[in-house]
Enzyme design. Structure first.
Site, mmCIF file in Angstrom:
data_model
loop_
_atom_site.group_PDB
_atom_site.id
_atom_site.type_symbol
_atom_site.label_atom_id
_atom_site.label_comp_id
_atom_site.label_asym_id
_atom_site.label_seq_id
_atom_site.Cartn_x
_atom_site.Cartn_y
_atom_site.Cartn_z
ATOM 1 N N HIS A 160 0.876 -1.117 -0.021
ATOM 2 C CA HIS A 160 0.172 0.437 -0.029
ATOM 3 C C HIS A 160 1.036 1.363 -0.071
ATOM 4 C CE1 HIS A 160 -3.775 -2.163 0.406
ATOM 5 N NE2 HIS A 160 -3.276 -3.026 1.656
ATOM 6 N N ASP A 196 -2.322 -10.298 -2.495
ATOM 7 C CA ASP A 196 -2.797 -10.221 -1.407
ATOM 8 C C ASP A 196 -4.342 -9.791 -2.108
ATOM 9 O OD1 ASP A 196 -1.841 -8.454 1.800
ATOM 10 O OD2 ASP A 196 -3.988 -7.881 0.705
ATOM 11 N N HIS A 198 -5.904 -7.355 -0.657
ATOM 12 C CA HIS A 198 -6.157 -5.758 -0.542
ATOM 13 C C HIS A 198 -6.018 -5.563 -2.477
ATOM 14 C CE1 HIS A 198 -7.123 -6.772 3.487
ATOM 15 N NE2 HIS A 198 -7.619 -5.665 3.487
ATOM 16 N N ASP A 285 -4.220 -13.020 3.525
ATOM 17 C CA ASP A 285 -5.780 -12.913 3.769
ATOM 18 C C ASP A 285 -6.457 -13.094 3.112
ATOM 19 O OD1 ASP A 285 -4.505 -10.947 2.234
ATOM 20 O OD2 ASP A 285 -4.727 -8.882 3.575
HETATM 21 C C1 OKP Z 1 -2.791 -3.877 5.157
HETATM 22 B B1 OKP Z 1 -2.074 -5.325 3.535
HETATM 23 C C2 OKP Z 1 -9.891 -3.531 9.370
HETATM 24 C C3 OKP Z 1 -9.646 -1.978 8.226
HETATM 25 C C4 OKP Z 1 -9.011 -2.398 7.645
HETATM 26 C C5 OKP Z 1 -6.592 -1.214 6.870
HETATM 27 C C6 OKP Z 1 -6.395 -2.971 6.333
HETATM 28 C C7 OKP Z 1 -4.453 -3.026 5.744
HETATM 29 C C8 OKP Z 1 -4.235 -4.218 4.564
HETATM 30 N N1 OKP Z 1 -9.619 -3.250 10.706
HETATM 31 N N2 OKP Z 1 -8.288 -1.653 7.727
HETATM 32 O O1 OKP Z 1 -2.909 -5.505 2.327
HETATM 33 O O2 OKP Z 1 -2.571 -6.998 3.964
HETATM 34 ZN ZN ZN Z 2 -3.901 -7.325 3.086
#
Ligand code: OKP
Ligand code: ZN
Length: 347
Positions: A160, A196, A198, A285
């Site tokens: 990110h 990932d 996200h 994830d």
């Molecule tokens: C980082 B990576 C969760 C709310 C979302 C940000 C997620 C970041 C993910 N409590 N917070 O891509 O695994």
């Molecule tokens: Zn993620």
């Protein structure tokens, strides 16, 4: 395959993140790396090697110097305000504000160089972020030197983090640093595949106008999933990079069948690019039991992912990104890497 790891990642230990208006314990914690290392050891994946030191020059190839200088001094300036808790931004220069003038107040700098309030910056963040880049660069050097694959076991994650911003638990973009290192070593075309849950908005931003690094990401649809403001299918690159960015957003809760359809399309794009190296942003994830995500992958699917990546036949650097079902992420990473090694004839 070799695993690059150092236990110094522990110096980055965020306490709280802001989530839906509340301070909650950080999901991204040091124990994540412990579970990954333990699972890799018990599956006899390895050996584990220490990272070498590469200095700041490779980071400056993908991040703005003023952003790196901010990261380096931010904790010092934050503590000079008398703060003892982690630094979290609370004000941002969105549309209409100036982002060309660097404010002197660290509170304002935090907002200028970030996009969320879920990414605490701590006393050890800069050291851990540099260490993560060294781990990625050591893995890249192993693969450039002839290893078929290597795994960068680093945290915090990186995908990110953009040219000049942190967010999503990320500060330095380890995958981008590794991809750029391949380019700088003379590899004309590189592919980065982000699996990932996200969208890898930081990696996309870094390479969006470039044709040498193809960036592809399979992720939860940003219409409902973090990071929300990037990752749609119509983002295909700009200028010289037009056609070298590919997003595969999938609705929250998508089936494994749909996920592997997207993977097949991404792999076909990678083959078409004819890269000399592949960097995989390996977040797990996507796991069915992940506390902040909605896909359904599990052990058999992680093995299949490992096999399909091996079938690309490319020198491959794996970089750890997300995965928050802490006790299970080690097993999930191990499945991918073991299946890759088996398919690549390395086990
Ligand atoms: C980082 B990576 C969760 C709310 C979302 C940000 C997620 C970041 C993910 N409590 N917070 O891509 O695994
Ligand atoms: Zn993620």
């Amino acid at each position: 395959m070799k695993i690059v790891y150092s236990d110094r990642h522990r110096v980055h230990r965020g306490e709280f993140e802001i989530y839906r208006g509340e301070l909650v314990p950080c999901f991204e914690k040091p124990e994540r790396a412990d579970f990954v290392l333990a699972a890799l050891r018990s599956q006899r994946i390895g050996p584990v090697v220490e990272p070498r030191s590469f200095g700041l020059a490779p980071l400056e190839r993908v991040h703005a110097p003023r952003y790196l200088r901010f990261l380096e001094r931010a904790w010092r300036e934050w503590s000079a305000l008398g703060q003892t808790r982690d630094a979290l931004p609370a004000v941002w220069p969105i549309r209409g504000f100036r982002d060309d003038v660097e404010p002197r107040n660290v509170v304002a700098q935090l907002g200028l160089f970030s996009f969320d309030s879920g990414t605490p910056l701590t006393s050890g963040t800069w050291e851990a972020a540099c260490l993560g880049a060294d781990i990625a660069l050591t893995a890249q050097a192993l693969v450039h030197g002839g290893e078929r694959a290597a795994f960068a076991l680093s945290r915090p994650p990186g995908h990110h983090a953009g040219p000049d911003f942190l967010g999503g638990y990320c500060f330095v973009n380890n995958a981008a640093v590794a991809a750029q290192a391949f380019v700088d070593a003379g590899v004309a075309r590189v592919a980065v595949l982000d699996v990932d849950y996200h969208h890898g908005n930081g990696t996309q931003a870094i390479f969006y106008e470039r044709a040498d690094v193809l960036f592809l990401s399979i992720h939860g649809d940003p219409a409902t999933e973090y990071p929300f403001y990037l990752g749609h299918a119509d983002e295909t690159g700009r200028g010289a990079g037009d056609g070298y960015n590919g997003n595969y957003p999938l609705p929250a809760g998508s089936s494994n069948e749909r996920w592997f359809e997207a993977l097949a399309r991404a792999c076909a794009r990678i083959r078409g690019h004819r890269p000399g190296a592949l960097v995989v942003s390996l977040g797990v994830d996507t796991y069915a039991g992940d506390p902040i995500s909605t896909f359904q992958l599990d052990a058999p699917e992680y093995r299949r992912l490992g096999r399909e990546l091996a079938a690309l036949g490319l020198p491959t650097v794996f970089i750890l990104e997300g995965g928050y079902a802490v006790a299970e992420i080690g097993e999930n990473v191990a499945q991918v890497l073991a299946a890759f090694d088996e398919a690549a004839g390395a086990r």
